[in-house]
Scaffold this motif. Structure first.
Motif, PDB file in Angstrom:
ATOM      1  N   UNK A 200       0.812  -1.216   0.000  1.00  0.00           N
ATOM      2  CA  UNK A 200       0.000   0.000   0.000  1.00  0.00           C
ATOM      3  C   UNK A 200       0.841   1.261   0.000  1.00  0.00           C
ATOM      4  N   UNK A 201       2.080   1.174   0.456  1.00  0.00           N
ATOM      5  CA  UNK A 201       2.921   2.361   0.616  1.00  0.00           C
ATOM      6  C   UNK A 201       3.842   2.642  -0.564  1.00  0.00           C
ATOM      7  N   UNK A 202       3.738   1.874  -1.638  1.00  0.00           N
ATOM      8  CA  UNK A 202       4.635   2.092  -2.772  1.00  0.00           C
ATOM      9  C   UNK A 202       4.353   3.427  -3.456  1.00  0.00           C
ATOM     10  N   UNK A 203       5.406   4.012  -4.021  1.00  0.00           N
ATOM     11  CA  UNK A 203       5.263   5.247  -4.787  1.00  0.00           C
ATOM     12  C   UNK A 203       5.017   4.920  -6.260  1.00  0.00           C
ATOM     13  N   UNK A 204       4.172   5.715  -6.892  1.00  0.00           N
ATOM     14  CA  UNK A 204       3.880   5.513  -8.314  1.00  0.00           C
ATOM     15  C   UNK A 204       3.937   6.861  -9.024  1.00  0.00           C
ATOM     16  N   UNK A 205       4.478   6.866 -10.214  1.00  0.00           N
ATOM     17  CA  UNK A 205       4.554   8.095 -11.003  1.00  0.00           C
ATOM     18  C   UNK A 205       3.709   7.946 -12.262  1.00  0.00           C
ATOM     19  N   UNK A 206       2.893   8.937 -12.530  1.00  0.00           N
ATOM     20  CA  UNK A 206       1.972   8.910 -13.665  1.00  0.00           C
ATOM     21  C   UNK A 206       2.370   9.958 -14.692  1.00  0.00           C
ATOM     22  N   UNK A 207       2.546   9.522 -15.925  1.00  0.00           N
ATOM     23  CA  UNK A 207       2.862  10.437 -17.025  1.00  0.00           C
ATOM     24  C   UNK A 207       1.582  10.790 -17.786  1.00  0.00           C
ATOM     25  N   UNK A 273       3.615   4.709 -14.983  1.00  0.00           N
ATOM     26  CA  UNK A 273       2.672   4.388 -16.063  1.00  0.00           C
ATOM     27  C   UNK A 273       2.389   5.641 -16.870  1.00  0.00           C
ATOM     28  N   UNK A 274       2.164   5.441 -18.143  1.00  0.00           N
ATOM     29  CA  UNK A 274       1.760   6.525 -19.047  1.00  0.00           C
ATOM     30  C   UNK A 274       0.287   6.294 -19.376  1.00  0.00           C
ATOM     31  N   UNK A 275      -0.597   7.167 -18.861  1.00  0.00           N
ATOM     32  CA  UNK A 275      -2.031   6.946 -19.041  1.00  0.00           C
ATOM     33  C   UNK A 275      -2.505   7.352 -20.428  1.00  0.00           C
ATOM     34  N   UNK A 276      -1.596   7.829 -21.266  1.00  0.00           N
ATOM     35  CA  UNK A 276      -1.934   8.086 -22.667  1.00  0.00           C
ATOM     36  C   UNK A 276      -1.631   6.856 -23.512  1.00  0.00           C
ATOM     37  N   UNK A 277      -0.447   6.277 -23.344  1.00  0.00           N
ATOM     38  CA  UNK A 277      -0.031   5.140 -24.176  1.00  0.00           C
ATOM     39  C   UNK A 277      -0.323   3.787 -23.532  1.00  0.00           C
ATOM     40  N   UNK A 278      -0.526   3.775 -22.222  1.00  0.00           N
ATOM     41  CA  UNK A 278      -0.756   2.519 -21.524  1.00  0.00           C
ATOM     42  C   UNK A 278       0.522   1.793 -21.133  1.00  0.00           C
ATOM     43  N   UNK A 279       1.691   2.378 -21.389  1.00  0.00           N
ATOM     44  CA  UNK A 279       2.967   1.748 -21.065  1.00  0.00           C
ATOM     45  C   UNK A 279       3.226   1.771 -19.552  1.00  0.00           C
ATOM     46  N   UNK A 280       3.918   0.751 -19.070  1.00  0.00           N
ATOM     47  CA  UNK A 280       4.225   0.614 -17.649  1.00  0.00           C
ATOM     48  C   UNK A 280       5.695   0.242 -17.475  1.00  0.00           C
ATOM     49  N   UNK A 281       6.356   0.840 -16.464  1.00  0.00           N
ATOM     50  CA  UNK A 281       7.733   0.531 -16.131  1.00  0.00           C
ATOM     51  C   UNK A 281       7.830   0.170 -14.654  1.00  0.00           C
ATOM     52  N   UNK A 282       8.773  -0.703 -14.301  1.00  0.00           N
ATOM     53  CA  UNK A 282       9.011  -1.116 -12.923  1.00  0.00           C
ATOM     54  C   UNK A 282      10.455  -0.799 -12.545  1.00  0.00           C
ATOM     55  N   UNK A 283      10.635  -0.272 -11.361  1.00  0.00           N
ATOM     56  CA  UNK A 283      11.957   0.050 -10.862  1.00  0.00           C
ATOM     57  C   UNK A 283      12.665  -1.229 -10.402  1.00  0.00           C
ATOM     58  N   UNK A 284      13.745  -1.562 -11.080  1.00  0.00           N
ATOM     59  CA  UNK A 284      14.524  -2.756 -10.737  1.00  0.00           C
ATOM     60  C   UNK A 284      15.979  -2.365 -10.552  1.00  0.00           C
ATOM     61  N   UNK A 285      16.433  -2.412  -9.297  1.00  0.00           N
ATOM     62  CA  UNK A 285      17.817  -2.085  -9.012  1.00  0.00           C
ATOM     63  C   UNK A 285      18.185  -0.649  -9.318  1.00  0.00           C
TER      64      UNK A 285
END
Length: 293
Positions: A200-207, A273-285
């Protein structure tokens, strides 16, 4: 003595009337928010943008500048009026507020918030909005939730045009507990408490976020029945010492806030996530990896 008792009774009656009047006004304001949010979501060609509710006695209303339309509730008679656009220059009564709220509830309408995608929200979750503050609640009831992650329940709607706005959002848990899970080993902490709180505490960035979400504050007060999600997790990964006594209910209160950032990829977000294109990225390392690539 009699005079003293009389004063106490009068004070009690005054307090009772004040509380009931205050409650009625609060219900009117909440129902007005539900109605106008529902109207924006259901009739976007008439109410094309999300507007804040204004309060000029005895009116609670929103103004839609695109077509010069006013829509709102008169608190004196609790009726719903519209003015402007196809309704012309004279206020037109649509129906009573209570009747329209009843129709919305019977039709399965959610009274959703324009800044939140409520299309796939769990049954039993309700929304209200005052200015830039959205309240999401299960009203003291526990509702079935299929996962352990979605606890703010205000996803940004898919967009059709680029806004250029990037928002970093985080959820601060102010109260949290799980009922229905115990440990048979003295001193062994409940591992699932840490799991759901961390999720529940994760940060998310929306483009390309819509402008109405830029200063949004989402307060949540939820009880989620996560029996299915928990039993599924334990079924695939047995844990000694954990005792499940259904239902497993997750109680959580929190505040979800967003801040504008120049570049999502320069933040410490867990996901993008990009709410225009639907693309999603995950922070890994420390680097972002595109999902599906």
């Amino acid at each position: 003595m009699k005079q003293h008792i009389k004063q106490l009774l009068l004070s009690a009656c005054t307090f009772f009337l004040f509380c009931n009047t205050h409650s009625a006004l609060a219900d009117t304001a909440s129902d007005t928010e539900t109605l106008l949010n529902w109207a924006e979501k259901t009739y976007p060609t008439i109410f094309p943008s999300h507007q804040a509710t204004q309060n000029i006695e005895p009116w609670l209303f929103r103004y839609y500048p695109e077509f010069g339309i006013y829509a709102g509730v008169n608190k004196n008679d609790n009726s719903v009026y519209v003015l402007g656009g196809p309704w012309g220059d004279n206020p037109t009564v649509i129906d009573t507020l209570a009747s329209l709220i009843n129709e919305i509830n019977n039709s399965g309408g959610s009274g959703g918030i324009a800044a939140c995608d409520t299309a796939n929200v769990f049954a039993g979750v309700t929304y209200s909005q005052s200015g830039n503050v959205v309240t999401v609640t299960t009203n003291g009831h526990c509702v079935a939730a299929p996962d352990l992650i979605n606890t703010n329940l205000c996803q940004v709607p898919q967009q059709t045009t680029a806004s250029g706005i990037s928002l970093l959002s985080s959820n601060t848990i102010t109260a949290s507990s799980i009922a229905g899970i115990s440990t048979s080993i003295p001193g062994l902490p409940n591992p699932f408490q840490a799991i759901v709180d961390a999720a529940a505490n994760v940060k998310h960035c929306t483009m390309n976020a819509p402008a109405e979400t830029a200063n949004l504050v989402v307060n949540s007060d939820l009880c989620l029945d996560i029996t299915t999600a928990i039993t599924g997790a334990i079924g695939s990964l047995p844990i000694d010492g954990i005792v499940i006594t259904p239902p497993v209910n997750y109680f959580t209160k929190g505040t979800y806030t967003s801040q504008s950032v120049p570049d999502c990829f320069e933040t410490d977000a867990t996901t993008i996530s990009d709410v225009l294109t639907g693309e999603v990225w995950i922070n890994q390392g420390g680097g972002f990896v595109k999902v599906g690539s």
